[in-house]
Design a protein around this motif. Sequence first.
Motif, PDB file in Angstrom:
ATOM      1  N   ASP A 103       0.924  -1.386   0.112  1.00 42.91           N
ATOM      2  CA  ASP A 103       0.086   0.035  -0.027  1.00 42.91           C
ATOM      3  C   ASP A 103       0.950   1.129   0.065  1.00 42.91           C
ATOM      4  O   ASP A 103       1.669   1.279   0.873  1.00 42.91           O
ATOM      5  N   PRO A 104       0.742   2.141  -0.855  1.00 41.38           N
ATOM      6  CA  PRO A 104       1.555   3.396  -1.063  1.00 41.38           C
ATOM      7  C   PRO A 104       1.710   4.214   0.039  1.00 41.38           C
ATOM      8  O   PRO A 104       2.517   5.001   0.301  1.00 41.38           O
ATOM      9  N   ASP A 105       0.399   4.242   0.851  1.00 39.92           N
ATOM     10  CA  ASP A 105       0.287   5.378   1.877  1.00 39.92           C
ATOM     11  C   ASP A 105      -0.108   4.989   3.331  1.00 39.92           C
ATOM     12  O   ASP A 105      -0.029   5.785   4.201  1.00 39.92           O
ATOM     13  N   GLY A 106      -0.174   3.496   3.440  1.00 41.55           N
ATOM     14  CA  GLY A 106      -0.336   2.865   4.736  1.00 41.55           C
ATOM     15  C   GLY A 106      -1.687   3.715   5.519  1.00 41.55           C
ATOM     16  O   GLY A 106      -1.575   3.862   6.680  1.00 41.55           O
ATOM     17  N   ALA A 107      -2.647   3.997   4.821  1.00 38.19           N
ATOM     18  CA  ALA A 107      -4.147   4.393   5.227  1.00 38.19           C
ATOM     19  C   ALA A 107      -4.802   3.232   5.744  1.00 38.19           C
ATOM     20  O   ALA A 107      -4.697   2.034   5.111  1.00 38.19           O
ATOM     21  N   ARG A 108      -5.630   3.595   6.805  1.00 40.81           N
ATOM     22  CA  ARG A 108      -6.607   2.553   7.252  1.00 40.81           C
ATOM     23  C   ARG A 108      -7.723   2.550   6.164  1.00 40.81           C
ATOM     24  O   ARG A 108      -7.994   3.399   5.210  1.00 40.81           O
ATOM     25  N   LEU A 109      -8.522   1.592   5.872  1.00 41.24           N
ATOM     26  CA  LEU A 109      -9.354   1.001   4.983  1.00 41.24           C
ATOM     27  C   LEU A 109     -10.219   2.249   4.345  1.00 41.24           C
ATOM     28  O   LEU A 109     -10.303   2.711   3.240  1.00 41.24           O
ATOM     29  N   HIS A 110     -10.940   2.856   5.521  1.00 41.84           N
ATOM     30  CA  HIS A 110     -11.874   3.898   5.404  1.00 41.84           C
ATOM     31  C   HIS A 110     -11.093   5.312   4.550  1.00 41.84           C
ATOM     32  O   HIS A 110     -12.005   5.959   3.905  1.00 41.84           O
ATOM     33  N   HIS A 116      -5.291   3.149  -5.195  1.00 44.29           N
ATOM     34  CA  HIS A 116      -4.122   2.440  -4.449  1.00 44.29           C
ATOM     35  C   HIS A 116      -4.636   1.082  -4.197  1.00 44.29           C
ATOM     36  O   HIS A 116      -3.773  -0.026  -4.314  1.00 44.29           O
ATOM     37  N   TRP A 117      -5.858   0.791  -3.927  1.00 38.01           N
ATOM     38  CA  TRP A 117      -6.299  -0.465  -3.639  1.00 38.01           C
ATOM     39  C   TRP A 117      -6.233  -1.384  -4.860  1.00 38.01           C
ATOM     40  O   TRP A 117      -5.625  -2.601  -4.873  1.00 38.01           O
ATOM     41  N   ARG A 118      -6.672  -0.592  -5.911  1.00 40.12           N
ATOM     42  CA  ARG A 118      -6.710  -1.581  -7.208  1.00 40.12           C
ATOM     43  C   ARG A 118      -5.284  -1.945  -7.700  1.00 40.12           C
ATOM     44  O   ARG A 118      -5.119  -3.105  -8.137  1.00 40.12           O
ATOM     45  N   ARG A 119      -4.370  -0.898  -7.469  1.00 42.15           N
ATOM     46  CA  ARG A 119      -2.973  -1.111  -8.161  1.00 42.15           C
ATOM     47  C   ARG A 119      -2.242  -2.356  -7.170  1.00 42.15           C
ATOM     48  O   ARG A 119      -1.633  -3.001  -8.002  1.00 42.15           O
ATOM     49  N   VAL A 157      -1.212 -13.346   9.333  1.00 43.19           N
ATOM     50  CA  VAL A 157      -1.529 -12.439  10.362  1.00 43.19           C
ATOM     51  C   VAL A 157      -1.808 -10.936   9.873  1.00 43.19           C
ATOM     52  O   VAL A 157      -1.178 -10.915   8.819  1.00 43.19           O
ATOM     53  N   ALA A 158      -2.639 -10.312  10.378  1.00 44.21           N
ATOM     54  CA  ALA A 158      -2.619  -8.831  10.055  1.00 44.21           C
ATOM     55  C   ALA A 158      -1.678  -7.846  10.502  1.00 44.21           C
ATOM     56  O   ALA A 158      -1.143  -7.933  11.686  1.00 44.21           O
ATOM     57  N   PRO A 159      -1.202  -7.011   9.522  1.00 45.10           N
ATOM     58  CA  PRO A 159      -0.216  -6.107   9.855  1.00 45.10           C
ATOM     59  C   PRO A 159      -0.439  -4.888  10.717  1.00 45.10           C
ATOM     60  O   PRO A 159       0.193  -4.142  11.065  1.00 45.10           O
ATOM     61  N   ALA A 160      -1.956  -4.830  10.794  1.00 45.71           N
ATOM     62  CA  ALA A 160      -2.328  -3.490  11.681  1.00 45.71           C
ATOM     63  C   ALA A 160      -1.997  -3.518  13.015  1.00 45.71           C
ATOM     64  O   ALA A 160      -1.913  -2.400  13.468  1.00 45.71           O
ATOM     65  N   GLY A 161      -1.466  -4.385  13.543  1.00 47.43           N
ATOM     66  CA  GLY A 161      -0.709  -4.156  14.963  1.00 47.43           C
ATOM     67  C   GLY A 161       0.539  -3.283  15.049  1.00 47.43           C
ATOM     68  O   GLY A 161       0.910  -2.744  16.038  1.00 47.43           O
ATOM     69  N   LEU A 162       1.059  -3.257  13.899  1.00 43.32           N
ATOM     70  CA  LEU A 162       2.398  -2.378  13.521  1.00 43.32           C
ATOM     71  C   LEU A 162       1.917  -1.137  12.879  1.00 43.32           C
ATOM     72  O   LEU A 162       2.337  -0.171  12.995  1.00 43.32           O
ATOM     73  N   PHE A 163       1.301  -1.412  11.430  1.00 43.82           N
ATOM     74  CA  PHE A 163       0.785  -0.284  10.633  1.00 43.82           C
ATOM     75  C   PHE A 163      -0.159  -0.882   9.483  1.00 43.82           C
ATOM     76  O   PHE A 163      -0.334  -2.159   9.333  1.00 43.82           O
ATOM     77  N   ARG A 165      -2.105  -1.886   6.482  1.00 39.86           N
ATOM     78  CA  ARG A 165      -1.777  -2.138   5.057  1.00 39.86           C
ATOM     79  C   ARG A 165      -3.062  -2.958   4.655  1.00 39.86           C
ATOM     80  O   ARG A 165      -2.700  -4.350   4.178  1.00 39.86           O
ATOM     81  N   PRO A 166      -4.370  -2.502   4.366  1.00 39.80           N
ATOM     82  CA  PRO A 166      -5.403  -3.524   4.055  1.00 39.80           C
ATOM     83  C   PRO A 166      -5.254  -4.109   2.670  1.00 39.80           C
ATOM     84  O   PRO A 166      -5.404  -5.204   2.724  1.00 39.80           O
TER      85      PRO A 166
END
Length: 260
Positions: A103-110, A116-119, A157-163, A165-166
């Motif tokens: 993910d280029p910007d490290g944003a949460r999903l909303h 960015h999602w598509r790419r 496992v999910a990366p959201a515990g650190l950053f 990356r949906p």
Amino acid sequence: MNPGSAAAIFSVAGKTALVTGAAAGLGRAMAEALAENGARVVLFDREAGDLAATAADMTEAGLQVLAIPGDVTDRAQVEDAVAQAIARFGGLDICVANAGISDPDGARLHEMQEDHWRRTLEVNLTGLFHTNRAALSAMVPQGRGKIVNVASMWGHVAPAGLFPRPAYAASKGAVVNLTRELALEYATSGIQVNALCPGFFRTKGRPRSDADARRMAEYTPMKRLAEAAEIKGSLLYLASSASDFVTGASLIIDGGVTAG
């Protein structure tokens, strides 16, 4: 060489391999591992300058490589790379589907931009689909082959515990399960399909900062990042006859992150 020796079991001498995303980072390390152990390696990457430099370095080291610039999101370019591998070397024995982005910007999903999602999914999942399909089309008629799909520990496992990356998490989780699916589809075709799931590795330009490196090391139970060369042994295992009775597996190399 004794055919039953460890050296013979892990050998890829005389094999032909395709590695996508081979110009730098872990892709380059994996391409080197194969070539250093006797394989003829087709290097495929969209970064033509880095690709040429990598090919020049490997050729100077006496390794047998063929560099083909291209983008995994372009089906025709991937199919052409496989065709060139077959024309040059007579077949395709190993395919390492490594090309990927985060993910280029490290944003949460909303907050994430749709493009960015598509790419991210286009490169990480559709690009891998193109690569696997082209490789399997070559391997099925010859009745043998090794496919190594490069996923990630974040496929388990999910990366959201650190950053956050949906898109990366979604795509790499899909790669892990697609690998299982293909393993079953081709189990009787002499083709093994497995996933390599790296954790935090230090490569050129990664991590992006010393602060990121410290956070990643602290998050890892072994309290360090891996060096790029540390992926070579795992790749050789999945690419060689050492893994002839292994298919649909995920080999996680993460310093213990997913053990917790």
